[in-house]
Design a protein around this motif. Structure first.
Motif, mmCIF file in Angstrom:
data_model
loop_
_atom_site.group_PDB
_atom_site.id
_atom_site.type_symbol
_atom_site.label_atom_id
_atom_site.label_comp_id
_atom_site.label_asym_id
_atom_site.label_seq_id
_atom_site.Cartn_x
_atom_site.Cartn_y
_atom_site.Cartn_z
ATOM 1 N N SER A 49 6.798 3.238 -5.729
ATOM 2 C CA SER A 49 6.764 2.261 -6.587
ATOM 3 C C SER A 49 6.409 2.693 -7.732
ATOM 4 N N PRO A 50 7.081 2.161 -8.646
ATOM 5 C CA PRO A 50 6.733 2.476 -10.284
ATOM 6 C C PRO A 50 5.335 1.950 -10.727
ATOM 7 N N ILE A 51 4.765 0.986 -9.966
ATOM 8 C CA ILE A 51 3.506 0.655 -10.549
ATOM 9 C C ILE A 51 2.492 1.598 -9.757
ATOM 10 N N THR A 52 2.683 2.029 -8.457
ATOM 11 C CA THR A 52 1.706 3.248 -8.215
ATOM 12 C C THR A 52 2.177 4.531 -8.935
ATOM 13 N N ARG A 53 2.911 4.782 -9.302
ATOM 14 C CA ARG A 53 3.456 6.036 -9.998
ATOM 15 C C ARG A 53 2.775 6.083 -11.362
ATOM 16 N N GLN A 54 2.731 4.903 -11.980
ATOM 17 C CA GLN A 54 2.058 4.519 -13.257
ATOM 18 C C GLN A 54 0.502 4.832 -13.017
ATOM 19 N N GLN A 55 0.120 4.288 -12.021
ATOM 20 C CA GLN A 55 -1.343 4.436 -11.905
ATOM 21 C C GLN A 55 -1.552 5.875 -11.370
ATOM 22 N N ARG A 56 -0.926 6.575 -10.634
ATOM 23 C CA ARG A 56 -0.928 8.009 -10.164
ATOM 24 C C ARG A 56 -0.692 8.964 -11.017
ATOM 25 N N TYR A 57 -0.205 8.566 -12.512
ATOM 26 C CA TYR A 57 0.430 9.259 -13.207
ATOM 27 C C TYR A 57 -0.170 10.661 -13.591
ATOM 28 N N GLY A 58 0.466 11.976 -13.324
ATOM 29 C CA GLY A 58 -0.121 13.035 -13.593
ATOM 30 C C GLY A 58 -1.002 13.670 -12.617
ATOM 31 N N VAL A 59 -1.159 12.957 -11.480
ATOM 32 C CA VAL A 59 -1.770 13.302 -10.039
ATOM 33 C C VAL A 59 -0.885 14.103 -9.201
ATOM 34 N N PRO A 117 0.431 15.237 -5.818
ATOM 35 C CA PRO A 117 0.059 14.762 -4.233
ATOM 36 C C PRO A 117 -0.814 16.033 -3.680
ATOM 37 N N ASP A 118 -1.640 15.609 -2.751
ATOM 38 C CA ASP A 118 -2.525 16.568 -1.992
ATOM 39 C C ASP A 118 -1.911 16.983 -0.818
ATOM 40 N N GLY A 119 -0.615 16.366 -0.480
ATOM 41 C CA GLY A 119 0.268 16.748 0.605
ATOM 42 C C GLY A 119 1.639 16.479 0.580
ATOM 43 N N ILE A 120 2.436 16.988 1.239
ATOM 44 C CA ILE A 120 3.830 16.545 1.113
ATOM 45 C C ILE A 120 4.328 16.840 2.716
ATOM 46 N N CYS A 121 5.106 15.784 3.195
ATOM 47 C CA CYS A 121 5.786 15.615 4.315
ATOM 48 C C CYS A 121 7.197 15.743 3.924
ATOM 49 N N ALA A 122 8.064 17.071 4.260
ATOM 50 C CA ALA A 122 9.160 17.240 3.978
ATOM 51 C C ALA A 122 10.235 16.802 5.298
ATOM 52 N N VAL A 123 11.354 15.871 5.317
ATOM 53 C CA VAL A 123 11.975 15.642 6.281
ATOM 54 C C VAL A 123 13.636 15.886 6.235
ATOM 55 N N ALA A 153 14.395 13.645 2.644
ATOM 56 C CA ALA A 153 13.333 13.072 1.874
ATOM 57 C C ALA A 153 11.932 13.874 1.860
ATOM 58 N N PHE A 154 11.185 13.596 0.936
ATOM 59 C CA PHE A 154 9.886 13.989 1.187
ATOM 60 C C PHE A 154 8.719 12.750 0.926
ATOM 61 N N PHE A 155 7.731 12.947 1.400
ATOM 62 C CA PHE A 155 6.673 11.665 1.300
ATOM 63 C C PHE A 155 5.372 12.472 0.922
ATOM 64 N N PRO A 156 5.116 11.917 -0.390
ATOM 65 C CA PRO A 156 3.925 12.580 -0.767
ATOM 66 C C PRO A 156 2.548 11.606 -0.470
ATOM 67 N N THR A 157 1.631 12.286 -0.118
ATOM 68 C CA THR A 157 0.264 11.602 0.351
ATOM 69 C C THR A 157 -0.919 12.134 -0.561
ATOM 70 N N TYR A 158 -1.805 11.137 -0.735
ATOM 71 C CA TYR A 158 -2.893 11.617 -1.478
ATOM 72 C C TYR A 158 -4.193 11.190 -0.849
ATOM 73 N N LYS A 159 -5.188 12.046 -1.068
ATOM 74 C CA LYS A 159 -6.337 11.634 -0.296
ATOM 75 C C LYS A 159 -7.238 10.639 -1.081
ATOM 76 N N ASP A 160 -6.872 10.262 -2.155
ATOM 77 C CA ASP A 160 -7.319 9.085 -2.871
ATOM 78 C C ASP A 160 -6.581 7.884 -2.607
ATOM 79 N N SER A 161 -6.889 7.633 -1.172
ATOM 80 C CA SER A 161 -6.251 6.241 -0.642
ATOM 81 C C SER A 161 -6.829 5.657 0.381
ATOM 82 N N PRO A 162 -6.978 4.310 0.577
ATOM 83 C CA PRO A 162 -5.920 3.567 -0.059
ATOM 84 C C PRO A 162 -6.221 3.318 -1.329
#
Length: 439
Positions: free
Chosen positions: A107-117, A119-125, A233-242
């Protein structure tokens, strides 16, 4: 069934969307552990049928679907509403009181809010949907499977590869077993977001090289497989969630909010599990004009059970430069699965870390992560106790006269339930896999 209970689709729609059904899935690890789980991830759902039925239901209620349309931007007025610029020559923006962002982790909205942060983890598949597999054995799935130890990719670090597989096109209720040679196979891994990690192309090469070992009926993937679709694909995950809203009148849901487990590929379950709670909360927010970011933040509240899941992500990955026993991940998983076996099919669903294995886990993930995990577990126990008090508190909340205070208290009680895991009903949900043949 969540969608049926909420009136999003009919039960017949749900039945029509399930195009594949099999007995269940296997869990097996390289150290010899193996277990079959009946009725787990055993349904293949056609996204085409499901989305078509949901859209038809939405339109029948007066909704409008605008497709092939880019979102250029959103302008928010805390007093008046939000305006969506959809481009494509539209002279007038679409105005609304509340924007629901369900555009996923990209989401470009989420990416704008998390800009420069980072990810704490990645799931690559990576994986494929392909024909050419042995028909007679293409009757069950693999929910998690390893046939190797931790792989050392030198300057790209170390990682444990996992496999998943689901039969496609075998019909429902076991009526057509042994009739389809089509299967979806995934290879995935967990890691951090270090810049030196391998590319998806590198993972894809490992997938082709190791697929024959995982699926012995395939000797040469290039010649033996009829590839219908390739996934990477890869799925970024953040500890600062939700993710709490940064702007008023915009609320992220599903993967856009980071509510998915750091162990999952995200998507469907991150929406359906929270859909009932979100529906009532959003309705009340609109009814009582609780659309300020502080009000909406109570909907995406802290979830200790989500925080506790991070120790598993960290335990199933290897930090850059870390020296580790190549058997660690397999032994860790086998230990926890054996613990869940003893707990039984219901209690085992909530199985945590095997306490006898905890010293080895602490050594692997580090003391800070272990302490963080124990803190979340402590909060889960507190939330469980508070949820037990909710029936006593509910009558007082119902009598509150201030709409905003009442809204916030109701969200607190919801957070206690979902944060302790007590929202989950094993009788009302069926696990699903995605039928890639129809995706």
């Amino acid at each position: 069934m969540e969608l049926v209970h909420l009136g999003v689709i009919s039960e017949q729609d749900a039945e029509d969307a399930v195009t594949t059904e099999f007995q269940g899935c296997r869990s097996a690890f390289d150290n010899g552990y193996e277990r079959f789980s009946k009725d787990v991830l055993n349904l293949g759902v056609s996204p085409f049928i499901l989305i078509e039925r949901v859209a038809a239901r939405f339109k029948s209620l007066g909704g409008t679907v605008i497709e092939q349309t880019p979102l250029r931007g959103i302008v928010v007025s805390e007093l008046n509403g939000a305006a969506l610029d959809l481009g494509n020559g539209r002279k007038q923006p679409i105005t609304t009181r509340l924007v629901i962002d369900s555009m996923g982790n990209a989401s470009p909205i989420t990416r704008q809010q998390r800009y420069g942060v980072k990810p704490d983890g990645i799931c690559a598949v990576v994986g494929t949907c392909a024909g050419g597999y042995d028909k007679e054995t293409n009757v069950i799935g693999d929910i998690i499977y390893t046939n190797s130890q931790i792989t050392d990719k030198q300057e790209n670090g170390k990682m444990q590869y996992f496999w998943e597989a689901f039969p496609v096109g075998i019909g429902r209720n076991g009526k057509q077993p042994g009739t389809s040679d089509v299967k979806t196979t995934y290879m995935f891994t967990y890691m951090d977001a270090d810049a030196n990690r391998p590319s998806l192309e590198s993972f894809m090469e490992d997938y082709w090289d190791q697929l024959p070992q995982y699926q012995p009926s395939i000797k040469d993937p290039e010649h033996d497989l009829d590839v219908q679709r390739v996934l990477f694909a890869f799925f970024p995950t953040y500890k600062d969630s939700p993710l709490k809203p940064q702007w008023s009148r915009i609320l992220a849901v599903g993967d856009a909010s980071g509510v998915q487990s750091p162990l999952s590929f995200g998507g469907f379950g991150a929406l359906t599990r929270h859909l009932g709670r979100l529906s009532s909360a959003i309705s009340e927010a609109l009814e009582n004009d609780c659309l300020h970011k502080d009000d909406l933040g109570h909907i995406n509240a802290y979830m200790p059970n989500l925080g506790a899941a991070w120790i598993f992500q960290n335990a199933m990955s290897v930090r850059m430069g870390q020296n580790v026993d190549p058997k660690f991940v397999n032994n860790f998983l086998a230990s926890n699965f054996k613990k869940m076996d003893k707990m039984g099919p219901l209690d085992g669903l909530a199985g945590g870390v095997d306490p006898f294995f905890l010293p080895q886990i602490a050594n692997h993930v580090g003391m800070a992560t272990t302490v963080d995990y124990l803190g979340h577990v402590g909060m889960m126990n507190l939330y469980s106790a508070l949820d037990g008090l909710s029936p006593t508190i509910q009558p007082y909340v119902n009598k509150m006269t201030d709409p905003r205070t009442k809204f916030q208290w109701k969200r607190k009680m919801e957070a206690w339930k979902i944060g302790s895991g007590k929202d989950y009903s094993t009788t009302s949900r069926k696990s699903i896999s995605i039928d890639n043949e129809n995706k």
